[in-house]
Design a protein around this motif. Sequence first.
Motif, PDB file in Angstrom:
ATOM      1  N   GLU A 135      24.363   1.957  23.771  1.00 20.45           N
ATOM      2  CA  GLU A 135      23.059   2.016  24.644  1.00 20.45           C
ATOM      3  C   GLU A 135      22.446   3.305  24.405  1.00 20.45           C
ATOM      4  O   GLU A 135      23.039   4.354  24.428  1.00 20.45           O
ATOM      5  CB  GLU A 135      23.779   2.030  26.232  1.00 20.45           C
TER       6      GLU A 135
ATOM      7  N   LEU B 132      19.642  -6.369  23.656  1.00 19.20           N
ATOM      8  CA  LEU B 132      18.718  -6.136  24.734  1.00 19.20           C
ATOM      9  C   LEU B 132      17.614  -5.086  24.689  1.00 19.20           C
ATOM     10  O   LEU B 132      18.122  -3.773  24.136  1.00 19.20           O
ATOM     11  CB  LEU B 132      19.297  -5.763  26.153  1.00 19.20           C
TER      12      LEU B 132
ATOM     13  N   ARG C 175      18.579  -0.690  32.288  1.00 18.23           N
ATOM     14  CA  ARG C 175      17.702  -1.828  32.244  1.00 18.23           C
ATOM     15  C   ARG C 175      16.409  -1.365  31.229  1.00 18.23           C
ATOM     16  O   ARG C 175      15.685  -2.481  31.009  1.00 18.23           O
ATOM     17  CB  ARG C 175      17.119  -2.224  33.623  1.00 18.23           C
TER      18      ARG C 175
ATOM     19  N   GLN D   8      25.064  -9.647  22.094  1.00 21.20           N
ATOM     20  CA  GLN D   8      23.849  -9.356  22.731  1.00 21.20           C
ATOM     21  C   GLN D   8      23.198  -8.179  22.263  1.00 21.20           C
ATOM     22  O   GLN D   8      23.418  -7.242  22.143  1.00 21.20           O
ATOM     23  CB  GLN D   8      23.699  -9.377  24.049  1.00 21.20           C
TER      24      GLN D   8
ATOM     25  N   THR E  27      16.100  -6.961  15.874  1.00 22.68           N
ATOM     26  CA  THR E  27      16.063  -8.241  15.984  1.00 22.68           C
ATOM     27  C   THR E  27      15.454  -8.863  14.599  1.00 22.68           C
ATOM     28  O   THR E  27      15.024 -10.241  14.757  1.00 22.68           O
ATOM     29  CB  THR E  27      15.197  -8.941  17.195  1.00 22.68           C
TER      30      THR E  27
ATOM     31  N   ALA F 130      17.970 -14.811  23.579  1.00 23.54           N
ATOM     32  CA  ALA F 130      17.735 -15.926  24.305  1.00 23.54           C
ATOM     33  C   ALA F 130      16.376 -16.300  24.155  1.00 23.54           C
ATOM     34  O   ALA F 130      16.060 -17.348  24.740  1.00 23.54           O
ATOM     35  CB  ALA F 130      17.972 -15.466  25.645  1.00 23.54           C
TER      36      ALA F 130
ATOM     37  N   GLN G 153      15.666  -7.230  28.152  1.00 26.69           N
ATOM     38  CA  GLN G 153      15.546  -8.695  27.683  1.00 26.69           C
ATOM     39  C   GLN G 153      16.452  -8.850  26.587  1.00 26.69           C
ATOM     40  O   GLN G 153      16.351  -8.224  25.411  1.00 26.69           O
ATOM     41  CB  GLN G 153      13.967  -8.548  26.889  1.00 26.69           C
ATOM     42  N   ASP G 154      16.969 -10.012  26.588  1.00 19.04           N
ATOM     43  CA  ASP G 154      17.945 -10.473  25.784  1.00 19.04           C
ATOM     44  C   ASP G 154      17.384 -11.203  24.583  1.00 19.04           C
ATOM     45  O   ASP G 154      16.752 -12.298  24.635  1.00 19.04           O
ATOM     46  CB  ASP G 154      19.038 -11.305  26.492  1.00 19.04           C
TER      47      ASP G 154
ATOM     48  N   ARG H 296      19.667 -12.004  13.128  1.00 12.99           N
ATOM     49  CA  ARG H 296      20.631 -12.411  14.456  1.00 12.99           C
ATOM     50  C   ARG H 296      21.978 -12.151  14.317  1.00 12.99           C
ATOM     51  O   ARG H 296      22.715 -12.581  13.091  1.00 12.99           O
ATOM     52  CB  ARG H 296      20.402 -13.859  14.445  1.00 12.99           C
TER      53      ARG H 296
ATOM     54  N   THR I 246      29.053  -1.804  20.278  1.00  9.88           N
ATOM     55  CA  THR I 246      28.302  -1.748  21.455  1.00  9.88           C
ATOM     56  C   THR I 246      27.566  -0.290  21.538  1.00  9.88           C
ATOM     57  O   THR I 246      28.190   0.487  21.118  1.00  9.88           O
ATOM     58  CB  THR I 246      29.507  -1.771  22.767  1.00  9.88           C
TER      59      THR I 246
ATOM     60  N   ARG J 295      10.410 -13.516  20.275  1.00  8.26           N
ATOM     61  CA  ARG J 295      11.184 -12.340  19.780  1.00  8.26           C
ATOM     62  C   ARG J 295      10.071 -11.738  18.859  1.00  8.26           C
ATOM     63  O   ARG J 295      10.331 -10.532  19.001  1.00  8.26           O
ATOM     64  CB  ARG J 295      11.946 -13.042  19.026  1.00  8.26           C
TER      65      ARG J 295
ATOM     66  N   ARG K 278      25.588  -5.058  22.713  1.00  3.46           N
ATOM     67  CA  ARG K 278      26.850  -5.697  23.390  1.00  3.46           C
ATOM     68  C   ARG K 278      27.773  -6.171  22.568  1.00  3.46           C
ATOM     69  O   ARG K 278      27.303  -7.409  22.212  1.00  3.46           O
ATOM     70  CB  ARG K 278      26.707  -6.373  24.766  1.00  3.46           C
TER      71      ARG K 278
END
Length: 231
Positions: free
Chosen positions: A37, A73, A9, A71, A63, A81, A77-78, A66, A35, A87, A15
């Motif tokens: 992490e 994160l 988290r 996704q 970011t 979204a 935080q996505d 786009r 993908t 952002r 992803r």
Amino acid sequence: MTLPAVRTRTGLALREVTLTYPDGESRLTALDRVTLEVAPGEFTAVAGPSGSGKSSLLAVAATLLRPDSGQVLLDGQDAGALGEGARTALRRERLGIVFQQSNLLASLTAVEQLLVLESVRGGRPKAARERAERLLASVGLDGAKQRRRPHQLSGGERQRVNIARALFGSPSVLLVDEPTSALDHERGAQIVDLLAEVTRTHRTATVMVTHDRDLLGRADRVLEMQDGRLR
Ligand code: ADP
Ligand code: MG
């Protein structure tokens, strides 16, 4: 489609990220269901040939671009979204970026390169200056060098300023694009060692992309990028 579960988290998570660019009549796939992490305190290197999608990966993670799908994160935080303003705030609070092209301002000293950000943030000037000086010292720039402008510093020293500047906002994610491309082997190795060190001391989730295979041994983990796919 269900996306793979996220382990952390905190730190950075991508992803199933796909990114395409317009290419004549069709589209070029720069990132193909990537993908990834990276946990706080982890130094991940992404290696791959020129054109394999490394800078695109960082731009999406930052970011700044786009993705078509998938996704991104930051600390859970996505980014997709959020609206533009949120952002930008997320980027400012969570991200440190060292771009491939050094974008230090020619007229500013090393310490001022860091402080220019603080003036945007509106913090206390004296505390900010002390913090900038400590940070520059911690990446190997002494007091005299902190008062030099970019053209009075070596390539390796400019890269140290770039790294200190990226760390100034206490980011949780540090993204670094080809940090050694303008340096000889020894100086490049020193910069990668520094990135490993700051990853530990600042607990950043660090991603360094490079086509320089000699320096990969210093990373906690090496991933391979090929034609937009990550292995
Ligand atoms: P790398 O950093 O590994 O050299 P890039 O992410 O820069 O790779 O590029 C991946 C692919 O996307 C390449 O084929 C490149 O030509 C293409 N590309 C990169 N940026 C753009 C762009 N803004 N518009 C169109 N194609 C692009
Ligand atoms: Mg690149």
